[in-house]
Each structure stands twice: as C-alpha cells, then as structure tokens.
Write a protein that holds these residues in place. Structure first.
Motif, PDB file in Angstrom:
ATOM      1  N   ALA A  17      43.752  44.809  51.104  1.00 52.33           N
ATOM      2  CA  ALA A  17      43.215  44.504  49.772  1.00 52.33           C
ATOM      3  C   ALA A  17      42.603  43.107  49.755  1.00 52.33           C
ATOM      4  CB  ALA A  17      44.314  44.611  48.732  1.00 52.33           C
TER       5      ALA A  17
ATOM      6  N   VAL B   2      40.859  39.497  43.696  1.00 49.87           N
ATOM      7  CA  VAL B   2      40.024  39.871  42.555  1.00 49.87           C
ATOM      8  C   VAL B   2      38.924  38.829  42.387  1.00 49.87           C
ATOM      9  CG1 VAL B   2      40.011  40.208  40.053  1.00 49.87           C
ATOM     10  CG2 VAL B   2      41.916  41.033  41.392  1.00 49.87           C
ATOM     11  N   ARG B   3      37.717  39.303  42.108  1.00 51.60           N
ATOM     12  CA  ARG B   3      36.604  38.379  41.876  1.00 51.60           C
ATOM     13  C   ARG B   3      36.817  37.658  40.540  1.00 51.60           C
ATOM     14  NH1 ARG B   3      33.103  43.169  42.965  1.00 51.60           N
ATOM     15  NH2 ARG B   3      32.834  43.218  45.205  1.00 51.60           N
TER      16      ARG B   3
ATOM     17  N   GLY C 148      46.985  40.340  41.828  1.00 57.47           N
ATOM     18  CA  GLY C 148      45.738  39.593  41.904  1.00 57.47           C
ATOM     19  C   GLY C 148      44.821  40.103  42.997  1.00 57.47           C
TER      20      GLY C 148
ATOM     21  N   ARG D 289      42.414  43.661  44.691  1.00 54.50           N
ATOM     22  CA  ARG D 289      41.627  44.856  44.401  1.00 54.50           C
ATOM     23  C   ARG D 289      41.508  45.646  45.702  1.00 54.50           C
ATOM     24  NH1 ARG D 289      36.138  43.786  46.144  1.00 54.50           N
ATOM     25  NH2 ARG D 289      35.999  41.604  46.743  1.00 54.50           N
TER      26      ARG D 289
ATOM     27  N   ARG E  26      46.285  51.000  42.147  1.00 50.38           N
ATOM     28  CA  ARG E  26      45.314  50.024  41.636  1.00 50.38           C
ATOM     29  C   ARG E  26      45.954  49.055  40.649  1.00 50.38           C
ATOM     30  NH1 ARG E  26      39.724  50.713  41.960  1.00 50.38           N
ATOM     31  NH2 ARG E  26      39.091  52.536  43.126  1.00 50.38           N
ATOM     32  N   ARG E  27      46.779  49.570  39.767  1.00 52.45           N
ATOM     33  CA  ARG E  27      47.430  48.691  38.783  1.00 52.45           C
ATOM     34  C   ARG E  27      48.377  47.707  39.452  1.00 52.45           C
ATOM     35  NH1 ARG E  27      48.843  52.152  33.336  1.00 52.45           N
ATOM     36  NH2 ARG E  27      46.710  52.699  32.867  1.00 52.45           N
ATOM     37  N   GLN E  28      49.111  48.180  40.449  1.00 54.27           N
ATOM     38  CA  GLN E  28      50.013  47.279  41.159  1.00 54.27           C
ATOM     39  C   GLN E  28      49.234  46.222  41.929  1.00 54.27           C
ATOM     40  OE1 GLN E  28      52.107  50.281  43.350  1.00 54.27           O
ATOM     41  NE2 GLN E  28      53.742  50.454  41.837  1.00 54.27           N
ATOM     42  N   LEU E  29      48.107  46.606  42.516  1.00 50.23           N
ATOM     43  CA  LEU E  29      47.267  45.621  43.191  1.00 50.23           C
ATOM     44  C   LEU E  29      46.763  44.577  42.200  1.00 50.23           C
ATOM     45  CD1 LEU E  29      45.094  47.791  45.618  1.00 50.23           C
ATOM     46  CD2 LEU E  29      46.920  46.215  46.238  1.00 50.23           C
ATOM     47  N   ARG E  30      46.355  45.019  41.018  1.00 44.80           N
ATOM     48  CA  ARG E  30      45.841  44.104  40.004  1.00 44.80           C
ATOM     49  C   ARG E  30      46.912  43.098  39.580  1.00 44.80           C
ATOM     50  NH1 ARG E  30      40.980  42.246  38.636  1.00 44.80           N
ATOM     51  NH2 ARG E  30      40.110  43.721  37.222  1.00 44.80           N
ATOM     52  N   GLU E  31      48.160  43.553  39.475  1.00 47.73           N
ATOM     53  CA  GLU E  31      49.252  42.649  39.127  1.00 47.73           C
ATOM     54  C   GLU E  31      49.458  41.585  40.200  1.00 47.73           C
ATOM     55  OE1 GLU E  31      52.726  44.992  38.412  1.00 47.73           O
ATOM     56  OE2 GLU E  31      51.922  45.874  36.569  1.00 47.73           O
TER      57      GLU E  31
END
Length: 127
Positions: free
Chosen positions: A73, A76-77, A39, A41, A32-37
């Motif tokens: 994935a 991100v909204r 951009g 989710r 999840r953190r890598q996905l967030r980096e």
C-alpha cells in the motif's frame, strides 16, 4: 471451521483468489477502510484476497470484502488547495435550495430536491 467451509479457501482453488471467513483475515491484509485508517491507499495493486460470509440480504447470498496487502500500500495523497476548494463548492451546492436560493447550515434532502419550506409550499399549491 466446518461452519465456514464455503468461505474458507486459502489457496484460491474454488474462488480464484484466497478466501477467508469474515473476521479471520491473516495478518498483513486490510480492507480499503482499514488502509485509510492507517493513512494508506491500495495504490493500484490488485485484490490479494477476500473475506466472505453468508448473507440473507445480498442477492448472491454472500457478502464479500476485498483485501489488499498492507506492505504494498502507498500513502494517501494529501489534499491540495484546489481539491479543498472544489469540496467546499460541492458542499455549498448541497446546502443551497435551488428554488428559493437560501443557504442552510445542513445538507438538503435529496429525496425532495429542495428545502422543506419550498416543498410544503409546492404541496399546498398542488392541493
């Protein structure tokens, strides 16, 4: 790979989902953190695989990180103005002492539940 024998199960026969040793995830998977980096989710997709390592700190004896497929994935909204406003109010509440109503420039310690001045005054009254 013998040291990682318990943590290496690419078919998912032992753990139910593909399992890899820590830091040995195949390409195309991310936490999840890598996905967030990136951009992104997970976007409702199920867990695709997991990373596992032996840990003395965990009660179960292993630490697990779930992996999601990067190609499935979603972006991100974006934050709306209402969300920004709600976040600002929540942060204001964390910086305001409930006893003396003073707003500080830092978040108050949750262990005390009040500012340091009010906590010291309360301790003096109790003594």
């Amino acid at each position: 790979m013998t040291a990682y024998g318990k943590c290496f199960d690419p078919t998912g026969a032992r753990h139910g989902i593909p399992t890899y040793p820590w830091r040995y995830a195949p390409d195309g998977y991310a936490t999840r953190r890598q996905l967030r980096e990136l951009g992104l989710r997970p976007g409702g997709q199920p867990v695709a695989a997991q990373l596992m390592r032996v840990s003395r700190r965990r009660k179960a004896g292993v630490a697990v990180a779930y992996l999601y497929r990067v190609d499935l994935a979603k972006p991100v909204r974006p934050m709306t103005s209402r969300k920004w406003g709600a976040l600002a109010l929540a942060m204001l509440a964390r910086r305001t002492c409930p006893v003396c109503r003073i707003t500080y420039s830092y978040c108050l310690p949750t262990s005390l539940g009040m500012c340091l001045h009010c906590h010291q005054n309360e301790e003096q009254r109790a003594a």
